[in-house]
Design an enzyme around this catalytic site. Structure first.
Site, short mmCIF file in Angstrom:
data_model
loop_
_atom_site.label_atom_id
_atom_site.label_comp_id
_atom_site.label_asym_id
_atom_site.label_seq_id
_atom_site.Cartn_x
_atom_site.Cartn_y
_atom_site.Cartn_z
N LYS A 54 0.84 -1.20 0.00
CA LYS A 54 0.00 0.00 0.00
C LYS A 54 0.88 1.26 0.00
O LYS A 54 0.60 2.22 -0.71
CB LYS A 54 -0.94 -0.03 1.21
N GLN A 98 -4.34 -1.75 9.69
CA GLN A 98 -4.27 -3.09 9.10
C GLN A 98 -4.83 -4.12 10.07
O GLN A 98 -4.39 -4.23 11.21
CB GLN A 98 -2.80 -3.41 8.75
N ASP A 121 -10.85 2.73 4.34
CA ASP A 121 -11.27 1.33 4.21
C ASP A 121 -12.80 1.21 4.26
O ASP A 121 -13.36 0.14 4.02
CB ASP A 121 -10.68 0.48 5.35
#
Ligand code: NAP
Length: 282
Positions: A54, A98, A121
């Site tokens: 990422k 994460q 997200d």
């Protein structure tokens, strides 16, 4: 094989190139650079690889990356304080924690600490609520990627029967919402669904996100359907999806491969979401 292969790698490359152009235009216009902060707690090797991917993708499109690493035994207070700091930092447009987090931390609590305007997200309660209500907001990356693949394949969801196998908060539920918003008739299946094959055979758009290799058989596919395989199962022989690709490709009109289908779209859509978040705050 008769199905057209939907090339996610190529579509993702186009999305990234577009984001790079749009980031440059945004920076020229506002004098600001979009920024993505990643938070990784612990040393899980797979998570470390995802975060590195990422960060690299950010650098390639001109998004500034902030790579925060905390020890596996970081306290709840330490993690929440970092999220608060990033929420308040104007140079951070998007924040991604994460998952999974180490067992002593509550992933739902930590995720929900993220300001919904920076929730790239799309996993906070606020983002899920906005999506459910049809309000603008940040939407989970993988379902957005699937919508882009459908558009690229020339598939219009309106009026079509869409069947989504899997009801996770990360994918299945937001996927169903996006298809509904696009006026498809949506059925969401899960582990308790009776006769999954019969339900799947109704689908003009069949989407599998389960985590069971080759669960979807060739005779579950309606002739002419579009099949999207979200599954990522690591077997000894390599990465495989939730769909029996060879059999399904004989029946479907279009299908995504694994690898090279949905997977590459997720990071591309994360970059897109980060730019959207930067625009929202500007
Ligand atoms: P998850 O949270 O484990 O959810 C799996 C879903 O599948 C659940 O709703 C479960 O039903 C359902 N299910 C399990 N066994 C089933 C069966 N035999 N028949 C019908 N439904 C069944 O997984 P997820 O996070 O949504 O991910 C699903 C797959 O997609 C995984 O392979 C994951 O690696 C992949 N994925 C890929 C990407 C990408 O970037 N390409 C992104 C996200 C996920 P219940 O709710 O009843 O338990």
């Amino acid at each position: 094989m008769s199905a057209k292969i939907i090339d996610g790698k190529a579509v993702a490359a186009r999305v990234r190139a577009q984001v790079a152009q749009d980031v440059a235009a945004f920076s020229a216009e506002t004098g600001r650079t979009p920024g993505l902060a990643t938070v990784l707690v612990g040393e899980d090797p797979a998570s470390a690889v995802y975060v590195a991917g990422k960060q690299k993708a950010c650098a390639e499109v001109g998004i500034q990356g902030f790579d925060h690493r905390l020890a596996a035994d970081a306290s709840r207070e330490t993690v929440l304080a970092l999220i608060d700091e990033l929420n308040a930092d104007a140079s951070v447009s998007g924040i991604l924690c994460q998952l999974p987090l180490p067992a002593h931390l509550d992933g739902v609590e930590v995720t929900n600490r993220i300001d919904s305007g920076k929730d790239v997200d799309g996993l906070t309660i606020a983002s899920a609520g906005r999506l459910a209500l049809g309000m603008p907001g940040l939407v989970p990356c993988t379902p957005v990627g699937v919508m882009l693949l459908l558009a690229e394949a020339g598939v219009q969801p309106e009026g079509k029967e869409a069947v989504v196998i899997g009801r996770s908060n990360l994918f299945g539920k937001p996927m169903g919402q996006l298809l509904l918003a696009a006026n498809a008739t949506v059925t969401t299946c899960h582990s308790r669904t009776h006769d999954l094959g019969a339900v799947s055979r109704r689908a003009d758009i069949l989407i599998a996100a389960v985590g069971v290799p080759h669960l979807v058989k060739g005779d579950w596919v309606k002739p002419g359907a579009t099949v999207i395989d979200v599954g990522m199962n690591r077997l000894e022989r390599g990465l495989t999806g939730d769909v029996d690709f060879a059999a399904a490709a004989e029946v479907a009109a279009a299908i995504t491969p694994v690898p090279g289908g949905v997977g590459p779209m997720t990071i591309a859509c994360l970059l897109r979401n980060t730019l959207t978040a930067a625009r929202m705050s500007a």
